[in-house]
Design a protein around this motif. Sequence first.
Motif, PDB file in Angstrom:
ATOM      1  N   ASN A  79      31.368  20.284  32.011  1.00  0.00           N
ATOM      2  CA  ASN A  79      30.502  21.467  31.979  1.00  0.00           C
ATOM      3  C   ASN A  79      31.016  22.460  30.950  1.00  0.00           C
ATOM      4  O   ASN A  79      32.230  22.586  30.740  1.00  0.00           O
ATOM      5  N   SER A  80      30.108  23.215  30.355  1.00  0.00           N
ATOM      6  CA  SER A  80      30.503  24.201  29.348  1.00  0.00           C
ATOM      7  C   SER A  80      31.268  25.367  29.959  1.00  0.00           C
ATOM      8  O   SER A  80      31.969  26.082  29.245  1.00  0.00           O
ATOM      9  N   ASP A  81      31.160  25.557  31.271  1.00  0.00           N
ATOM     10  CA  ASP A  81      31.901  26.632  31.920  1.00  0.00           C
ATOM     11  C   ASP A  81      33.155  26.107  32.620  1.00  0.00           C
ATOM     12  O   ASP A  81      33.679  26.724  33.533  1.00  0.00           O
ATOM     13  N   LEU A 122      40.487  24.986  34.785  1.00  0.00           N
ATOM     14  CA  LEU A 122      39.697  25.757  35.737  1.00  0.00           C
ATOM     15  C   LEU A 122      38.286  25.204  35.687  1.00  0.00           C
ATOM     16  O   LEU A 122      37.633  25.231  34.640  1.00  0.00           O
ATOM     17  N   SER A 123      37.826  24.653  36.817  1.00  0.00           N
ATOM     18  CA  SER A 123      36.507  24.028  36.864  1.00  0.00           C
ATOM     19  C   SER A 123      35.412  25.076  36.957  1.00  0.00           C
ATOM     20  O   SER A 123      35.675  26.263  37.181  1.00  0.00           O
ATOM     21  N   SER A 124      34.180  24.618  36.826  1.00  0.00           N
ATOM     22  CA  SER A 124      33.038  25.530  36.904  1.00  0.00           C
ATOM     23  C   SER A 124      32.896  26.163  38.289  1.00  0.00           C
ATOM     24  O   SER A 124      32.314  27.229  38.417  1.00  0.00           O
ATOM     25  N   ASP A 125      33.474  25.530  39.312  1.00  0.00           N
ATOM     26  CA  ASP A 125      33.447  26.149  40.644  1.00  0.00           C
ATOM     27  C   ASP A 125      34.755  26.887  40.956  1.00  0.00           C
ATOM     28  O   ASP A 125      35.083  27.119  42.109  1.00  0.00           O
ATOM     29  N   PHE A 163      41.920  34.535  33.723  1.00  0.00           N
ATOM     30  CA  PHE A 163      40.628  34.388  34.377  1.00  0.00           C
ATOM     31  C   PHE A 163      40.493  35.308  35.591  1.00  0.00           C
ATOM     32  O   PHE A 163      39.782  34.983  36.539  1.00  0.00           O
ATOM     33  N   ASN A 164      41.157  36.463  35.547  1.00  0.00           N
ATOM     34  CA  ASN A 164      41.086  37.379  36.689  1.00  0.00           C
ATOM     35  C   ASN A 164      39.664  37.876  36.931  1.00  0.00           C
ATOM     36  O   ASN A 164      39.341  38.311  38.025  1.00  0.00           O
ATOM     37  N   ASN A 165      38.787  37.751  35.936  1.00  0.00           N
ATOM     38  CA  ASN A 165      37.386  38.137  36.112  1.00  0.00           C
ATOM     39  C   ASN A 165      36.599  37.064  36.867  1.00  0.00           C
ATOM     40  O   ASN A 165      35.442  37.268  37.205  1.00  0.00           O
ATOM     41  N   LYS A 166      37.213  35.923  37.145  1.00  0.00           N
ATOM     42  CA  LYS A 166      36.536  34.827  37.849  1.00  0.00           C
ATOM     43  C   LYS A 166      37.073  34.636  39.267  1.00  0.00           C
ATOM     44  O   LYS A 166      36.784  33.639  39.899  1.00  0.00           O
TER      45      LYS A 166
END
Length: 185
Positions: free
Chosen positions: A91-93, A111-114, A143-146
């Motif tokens: 996935n692109s994300d 880090l996966s899309s989920d 990735f603290n925004n995720k």
Amino acid sequence: IILCANMTECKRCGLGIRTNKSQKDAEHKRICQPCVNLAENHDQLYVSPLERDDLEIVLAWRSNSKIYRYFREQNSPLSWKEHVEWFESRNSDRYDFMIHYEDRRVGVISLSSDREVTIYLGDFSVHSEGIATCSLNWLCERFNNKTPIYAEVHKDNINSIHLFQSCGFRLDAETDSWKKYKYSD
């Protein structure tokens, strides 16, 4: 990676960095703060985006039973075809990074899309050097925004359980074989 007009690419991890016009050409601003912090914590350690040229070594690591025995969805060595298909269909994300130490490729962190993190060190000579801890802390900062970020760890993988706990992950759920950890900033 798509960059907006007010962004540039980090020279290390390849992800976007917000900039203003005066910072655009400043060389020292071309490395994101999480990558700067990673280098300060372990000066010979950095991450880079996983690329096709990395697939051969990653296949060797992922086909090592000492590594894949703790994977949820793999219970035997992979074929080259399966590995390339996985790489090309991501996935692109999803974010996959090669971990480098002393200018050697030593592991992978993803880090996966989920928002599930995966980490493994394929180079066993760097175990107990703090590489996994520094790399996982980098990912959590970058990735603290995720957040929240999750990790599923096999109950027998004691080293990974300690790793995730030491980096601030808390037990969120448990089955007979798996522990699910959650990181919230």
